[in-house]
Scaffold this motif. Structure first.
Motif, mmCIF file in Angstrom:
data_model
loop_
_atom_site.group_PDB
_atom_site.id
_atom_site.type_symbol
_atom_site.label_atom_id
_atom_site.label_comp_id
_atom_site.label_asym_id
_atom_site.label_seq_id
_atom_site.Cartn_x
_atom_site.Cartn_y
_atom_site.Cartn_z
ATOM 1 N N PRO A 147 -18.199 -35.609 -3.691
ATOM 2 C CA PRO A 147 -18.813 -34.656 -4.619
ATOM 3 C C PRO A 147 -19.527 -33.556 -3.823
ATOM 4 O O PRO A 147 -20.155 -33.836 -2.799
ATOM 5 C CB PRO A 147 -19.792 -35.488 -5.423
ATOM 6 C CG PRO A 147 -19.909 -36.787 -4.735
ATOM 7 C CD PRO A 147 -18.774 -36.933 -3.786
ATOM 8 N N VAL A 148 -19.425 -32.322 -4.301
ATOM 9 C CA VAL A 148 -20.033 -31.205 -3.569
ATOM 10 C C VAL A 148 -21.554 -31.303 -3.558
ATOM 11 O O VAL A 148 -22.195 -30.717 -2.691
ATOM 12 C CB VAL A 148 -19.578 -29.832 -4.127
ATOM 13 C CG1 VAL A 148 -18.104 -29.607 -3.850
ATOM 14 C CG2 VAL A 148 -19.899 -29.700 -5.592
ATOM 15 N N THR A 149 -22.129 -32.068 -4.468
ATOM 16 C CA THR A 149 -23.581 -32.246 -4.465
ATOM 17 C C THR A 149 -24.043 -33.070 -3.270
ATOM 18 O O THR A 149 -25.221 -33.053 -2.926
ATOM 19 C CB THR A 149 -24.038 -32.919 -5.773
ATOM 20 O OG1 THR A 149 -23.331 -34.151 -5.939
ATOM 21 C CG2 THR A 149 -23.806 -32.009 -6.961
ATOM 22 N N ALA A 150 -23.139 -33.808 -2.630
ATOM 23 C CA ALA A 150 -23.481 -34.613 -1.452
ATOM 24 C C ALA A 150 -23.241 -33.849 -0.157
ATOM 25 O O ALA A 150 -23.397 -34.403 0.926
ATOM 26 C CB ALA A 150 -22.665 -35.896 -1.444
ATOM 27 N N LEU A 151 -22.866 -32.589 -0.278
ATOM 28 C CA LEU A 151 -22.554 -31.784 0.905
ATOM 29 C C LEU A 151 -23.652 -30.769 1.163
ATOM 30 O O LEU A 151 -24.261 -30.245 0.238
ATOM 31 C CB LEU A 151 -21.219 -31.054 0.725
ATOM 32 C CG LEU A 151 -19.995 -31.958 0.542
ATOM 33 C CD1 LEU A 151 -18.761 -31.111 0.278
ATOM 34 C CD2 LEU A 151 -19.792 -32.853 1.741
ATOM 35 N N GLY A 152 -23.876 -30.490 2.431
ATOM 36 C CA GLY A 152 -24.875 -29.511 2.840
ATOM 37 C C GLY A 152 -24.212 -28.218 3.287
ATOM 38 O O GLY A 152 -23.209 -27.794 2.730
ATOM 39 N N GLU A 153 -24.773 -27.654 4.330
ATOM 40 C CA GLU A 153 -24.318 -26.367 4.839
ATOM 41 C C GLU A 153 -22.935 -26.492 5.482
ATOM 42 O O GLU A 153 -22.636 -27.468 6.159
ATOM 43 C CB GLU A 153 -25.320 -25.847 5.863
ATOM 44 C CG GLU A 153 -25.050 -24.437 6.303
ATOM 45 C CD GLU A 153 -26.115 -23.920 7.245
ATOM 46 O OE1 GLU A 153 -25.898 -22.838 7.804
ATOM 47 O OE2 GLU A 153 -27.142 -24.600 7.444
ATOM 48 N N ALA A 154 -22.108 -25.461 5.266
ATOM 49 C CA ALA A 154 -20.773 -25.395 5.861
ATOM 50 C C ALA A 154 -20.795 -24.398 7.013
ATOM 51 O O ALA A 154 -21.327 -23.298 6.878
ATOM 52 C CB ALA A 154 -19.752 -24.976 4.818
ATOM 53 N N HIS A 155 -20.253 -24.808 8.150
ATOM 54 C CA HIS A 155 -20.221 -23.970 9.346
ATOM 55 C C HIS A 155 -18.782 -23.626 9.678
ATOM 56 O O HIS A 155 -17.978 -24.523 9.942
ATOM 57 C CB HIS A 155 -20.847 -24.697 10.540
ATOM 58 C CG HIS A 155 -22.228 -25.192 10.289
ATOM 59 N ND1 HIS A 155 -23.332 -24.388 10.427
ATOM 60 C CD2 HIS A 155 -22.683 -26.404 9.882
ATOM 61 C CE1 HIS A 155 -24.411 -25.093 10.130
ATOM 62 N NE2 HIS A 155 -24.041 -26.319 9.792
ATOM 63 N N VAL A 156 -18.457 -22.336 9.673
ATOM 64 C CA VAL A 156 -17.128 -21.872 10.046
ATOM 65 C C VAL A 156 -17.011 -21.958 11.561
ATOM 66 O O VAL A 156 -17.881 -21.479 12.294
ATOM 67 C CB VAL A 156 -16.899 -20.427 9.558
ATOM 68 C CG1 VAL A 156 -15.573 -19.899 10.056
ATOM 69 C CG2 VAL A 156 -16.971 -20.367 8.036
ATOM 70 N N LEU A 157 -15.925 -22.583 12.035
ATOM 71 C CA LEU A 157 -15.722 -22.772 13.466
ATOM 72 C C LEU A 157 -14.534 -21.937 13.946
ATOM 73 O O LEU A 157 -13.425 -22.077 13.424
ATOM 74 C CB LEU A 157 -15.457 -24.252 13.777
ATOM 75 C CG LEU A 157 -16.508 -25.252 13.309
ATOM 76 C CD1 LEU A 157 -16.052 -26.667 13.584
ATOM 77 C CD2 LEU A 157 -17.840 -24.973 13.975
ATOM 78 N N ASP A 158 -14.802 -21.066 14.913
ATOM 79 C CA ASP A 158 -13.709 -20.312 15.531
ATOM 80 C C ASP A 158 -12.937 -21.267 16.443
ATOM 81 O O ASP A 158 -13.333 -22.427 16.616
ATOM 82 C CB ASP A 158 -14.257 -19.096 16.283
ATOM 83 C CG ASP A 158 -15.168 -19.444 17.442
ATOM 84 O OD1 ASP A 158 -15.211 -20.626 17.846
ATOM 85 O OD2 ASP A 158 -15.831 -18.543 17.963
ATOM 86 N N PRO A 159 -11.819 -20.826 17.037
ATOM 87 C CA PRO A 159 -11.017 -21.755 17.844
ATOM 88 C C PRO A 159 -11.782 -22.454 18.970
ATOM 89 O O PRO A 159 -11.594 -23.651 19.201
ATOM 90 C CB PRO A 159 -9.911 -20.862 18.405
ATOM 91 C CG PRO A 159 -9.723 -19.814 17.359
ATOM 92 C CD PRO A 159 -11.109 -19.553 16.843
#
Length: 155
Positions: free
Chosen positions: A79-91
């Protein structure tokens, strides 16, 4: 909230070079069976190519979706409520999080042929998983879809 609306859907398909390799596997099977005649050679070509193509397709057919307030990545449904910050990772960052920065408790949907990824923190205190590492070709869109679904779930 509309549960059936899909805000993000990505299929992680195998690269084109894998299909060429599948054909080469079939060609090698044909060469192995060449001394036994034309029919076994053709059977080796078709059968070897088909088996290798099925293997490439099954490995490369993972899906990542954000739908109905959940992130579905392969077999995992969170569930998205159990997720925190999303970090985009370059190669380069993605390579680091696949290797020396990796946590053995993390959930990895890893495809080495996809250079970029998204690392999403897990905030659920009951879940021992610290983060999700998701190989994706569109990490910015996936992060935006997770944030939009989390915002919609909170309201």
């Amino acid at each position: 909230m509309q549960l059936s609306a899909t805000s993000y859907d990505e299929r992680l398909t195998a690269p084109r070079s894998w299909w060429l390799i599948s054909f080469l596997v079939g060609l090698s099977m044909a060469l192995i069976l060449l001394p036994f005649g034309t029919l076994p050679m053709l059977g080796g070509l078709v059968g070897g190519t088909a088996v290798a193509a099925v293997a490439a397709s099954s490995y490369g057919s993972m899906r990542i979706r954000v739908v109905g307030g959940s992130l579905i990545a392969g077999e995992a449904k969170i569930p998205v409520t159990a997720l925190g910050e999303a970090h985009v990772l370059d190669p380069e960052e993605a390579r680091a999080w696949r290797t020396y920065k990796a946590d053995t408790r993390a959930f990895l949907l890893l495809r080495a042929y996809i250079p970029t990824a998204l690392r999403v923190e897990v905030t659920d205190p009951e879940d021992p998983t610290p983060y999700l590492y998701l190989s994706t070709r569109k990490p910015e869109r996936l992060a935006a879809a997770i944030e939009a679904a989390r915002t919609a779930a909170a309201s």
